[in-house]
Design a protein around this motif. Structure first.
Motif, PDB file in Angstrom:
ATOM      1  N   GLU A  26       0.820  -1.213   0.000  1.00 23.64           N
ATOM      2  CA  GLU A  26       0.000   0.000   0.000  1.00 23.64           C
ATOM      3  C   GLU A  26       0.852   1.262   0.000  1.00 23.64           C
ATOM      4  N   TYR A  27       2.147   1.122   0.307  1.00 24.40           N
ATOM      5  CA  TYR A  27       3.018   2.290   0.291  1.00 24.40           C
ATOM      6  C   TYR A  27       3.833   2.389  -0.996  1.00 24.40           C
ATOM      7  N   GLU A  29       3.101   3.388  -3.796  1.00 27.56           N
ATOM      8  CA  GLU A  29       2.880   4.626  -4.530  1.00 27.56           C
ATOM      9  C   GLU A  29       3.846   5.730  -4.124  1.00 27.56           C
ATOM     10  N   PHE A  30       4.498   5.562  -2.984  1.00 23.14           N
ATOM     11  CA  PHE A  30       5.438   6.585  -2.556  1.00 23.14           C
ATOM     12  C   PHE A  30       6.875   6.189  -2.848  1.00 23.14           C
ATOM     13  N   ALA A  60     -11.115   6.845  -3.752  1.00 20.67           N
ATOM     14  CA  ALA A  60     -11.299   7.044  -2.317  1.00 20.67           C
ATOM     15  C   ALA A  60     -10.041   7.625  -1.690  1.00 20.67           C
ATOM     16  N   ALA A  61      -8.911   7.176  -2.184  1.00 17.11           N
ATOM     17  CA  ALA A  61      -7.656   7.600  -1.587  1.00 17.11           C
ATOM     18  C   ALA A  61      -7.382   9.069  -1.852  1.00 17.11           C
ATOM     19  N   THR A  62      -7.718   9.511  -3.049  1.00 20.65           N
ATOM     20  CA  THR A  62      -7.362  10.887  -3.398  1.00 20.65           C
ATOM     21  C   THR A  62      -8.445  11.884  -3.014  1.00 20.65           C
ATOM     22  N   THR A  64      -9.739  12.683  -0.283  1.00 16.71           N
ATOM     23  CA  THR A  64      -9.564  13.444   0.947  1.00 16.71           C
ATOM     24  C   THR A  64      -8.611  14.610   0.784  1.00 16.71           C
ATOM     25  N   LEU A  65      -7.838  14.589  -0.294  1.00 16.22           N
ATOM     26  CA  LEU A  65      -6.875  15.669  -0.485  1.00 16.22           C
ATOM     27  C   LEU A  65      -7.499  16.781  -1.312  1.00 16.22           C
ATOM     28  N   ALA A  69      -3.226  20.016  -3.349  1.00 17.61           N
ATOM     29  CA  ALA A  69      -2.330  19.061  -2.727  1.00 17.61           C
ATOM     30  C   ALA A  69      -2.125  17.842  -3.625  1.00 17.61           C
ATOM     31  N   ARG A  72       0.314  18.637  -6.280  1.00 14.11           N
ATOM     32  CA  ARG A  72       1.680  18.696  -5.768  1.00 14.11           C
ATOM     33  C   ARG A  72       2.222  17.293  -5.542  1.00 14.11           C
ATOM     34  N   ALA A  73       1.362  16.451  -4.963  1.00  8.73           N
ATOM     35  CA  ALA A  73       1.788  15.082  -4.680  1.00  8.73           C
ATOM     36  C   ALA A  73       2.142  14.360  -5.975  1.00  8.73           C
TER      37      ALA A  73
END
Lengths: 194, 221
Positions: A26-27, A29-30, A60-62, A64-65, A69, A72-73
């Motif tokens: 799940e991480y 993406e970073f 759903a993940a995006t 909230t931003l 933001a 930028r991400a």
């Protein structure tokens, strides 16, 4: 999935880690190697892939931003990916261009030592390789600093060809063409002269 | 602390008396770990210590990293251990926007915790701990969170972390992330959680261990 999450069980949980970037999927993406991670996950844990990368999950993940933001991400992620790619390409290039030089040096008339240089570029540690060589040939093998900077492995005895074989077998990262055997004759000349 | 890659040092065996001391210290620092301590450090198993840069010692059993310790500070769990026993450590949660900064080694700042996506202990000691999306329940957990939009609502006692207890400055803490099941960082609080809520700015966790840092990538074989 049930066996993966049992936080209240007395046994520990088993967590799947991405085979590409070593983070929990799940991480990924970073991590900068998103594409590769996705492929890997799809291949190896397709149900997890569904959960993490399906349209709904992404939305759903995006959500909230804020838009700003998000942008930028995205930019950041893009930059990171480029960086990772560049680093990889660079490493491939150094591997291609660098050579392992195995040199036979005459120490005293009929006695030789063998020096090995250039292993660092292949991500190998001189100290460890020296230990292995010493074990393999049952001779002294040490790491010494060279006057020109850097390090070399000195193995007692003339074992240059055996070292080459040993490297080819044990470290497939080193292409055969990148190993060079050299016989150092300079010392002999100076020895004869003096 | 571990931004750079660490080259594995030599392992040395830990004396059995020291090993016992570490066990008791662990149970003291992380009371919830007590039921699992035998699984983490079996009595018969030989604990190894590895010295890594910046005066940090990493404790491991075989190839499995367990805890690391800076000089004589508190023992901090390695993230792989946190993933195995997620409910045993006090945790806070950061919002989504902060994840990428934390994963590149930035100091964790208060706004990442006090915003909508972040979670801090409620201060209600009656409550049981939660982790990530509530013990990894995924979507259900998310629904559960939806009720509280404002951080003032934190007082309504809906959420709880590690017994809901406020954490003090200097306590070890696990950092989870909004929308993620696994924890993403570990560190020592440089500001109490209560103060963090009141102030709403400034560094909260400095110099932690995060996913993908040198300690994470360290080859312990």
């Amino acid at each position: 999935m049930a066996d993966v999450e049992a936080p209240l069980e007395p046994q520990s949980r088993h967590v799947v880690y991405c085979g590409v970037c070593s983070l929990p999927p799940e991480y990924c993406e970073f991590g900068g190697t998103v594409k590769k991670c996705q492929d890997w996950l799809q291949k190896n844990h397709s149900n997890m892939y569904e959960r993490l990368w399906s349209e709904d999950a992404l939305a759903a993940a995006t959500s909230t931003l804020s838009l700003d933001a998000q942008k930028r991400a995205e930019k950041d992620a893009h930059k990171k990916a480029l960086k990772a790619e560049a680093a990889e390409a660079k490493q491939a290039a150094t591997i291609k261009s660098s050579k392992v030089i195995i040199k036979r040096v005459e120490r005293n008339k009929r006695k030789f030592v063998t020096t090995v240089t250039g292993l660092e570029n292949f991500g190998l540690e001189n100290k460890k390789v020296a230990k292995d060589l010493g074990k393999k040939f049952a001779t002294g093998a040490s790491v010494t600093k060279v006057a020109s900077g850097g390090e070399e492995i000195v193995v007692q005895g003339d074992v240059s060809e055996e070292i080459e074989e040993f490297f080819l077998e044990k470290f497939p990262v080193i292409p055969e063409d990148n190993i060079e055997l050299v016989e150092d004759k300079k010392k002999k000349g100076s020895g004869a002269g003096g | 602390m571990f931004k750079k890659d660490i080259s594995p040092g030599s392992k040395s065996k830990v004396k059995s008396s020291v090993q016992r001391a570490i066990r008791t210290q662990l149970v003291q620092t992380y009371p919830l770990l007590a039921p699992h301590i035998d699984e983490i450090i079996p009595k018969k198993e030989q604990l190894d210590a590895m010295k890594i840069p910046e005066r940090v010692t990493l404790y491991l059993i075989g190839p499995t990293p367990l805890f690391y310790q800076h000089m004589t500070d508190a023992l901090l769990p390695h993230l792989k251990l946190v993933h195995r026993f997620p409910t045993c450590f006090p945790s806070i949660r950061i919002d989504r926007g902060a994840i990428r900064f934390v994963l590149s080694g930035a100091t964790l700042m208060a706004p990442g915790l006090t915003s909508t996506g972040g979670r801090l202990p409620s201060g209600n000691s009656e409550e049981k701990g939660g982790y990530g999306e509530l013990g990894g329940k995924g979507e259900e957990g998310k629904l559960y969170w939806k009720g509280d939009e404002d951080d003032d609502e934190r007082e309504d006692g809906k959420e709880g972390w590690y017994g809901g207890r406020e954490l003090e400055k200097g306590e070890p803490v696990v950092v989870c992330a909004e929308g993620k099941r696994e924890a993403c960082a570990v560190g020592l609080l440089s500001m109490g959680t209560k103060e963090c809520k009141e102030k709403g700015k400034g560094p909260v966790v400095e110099e932690g261990h995060y996913l993908g840092d040198g300690l994470w990538r360290l080859v312990t074989e």
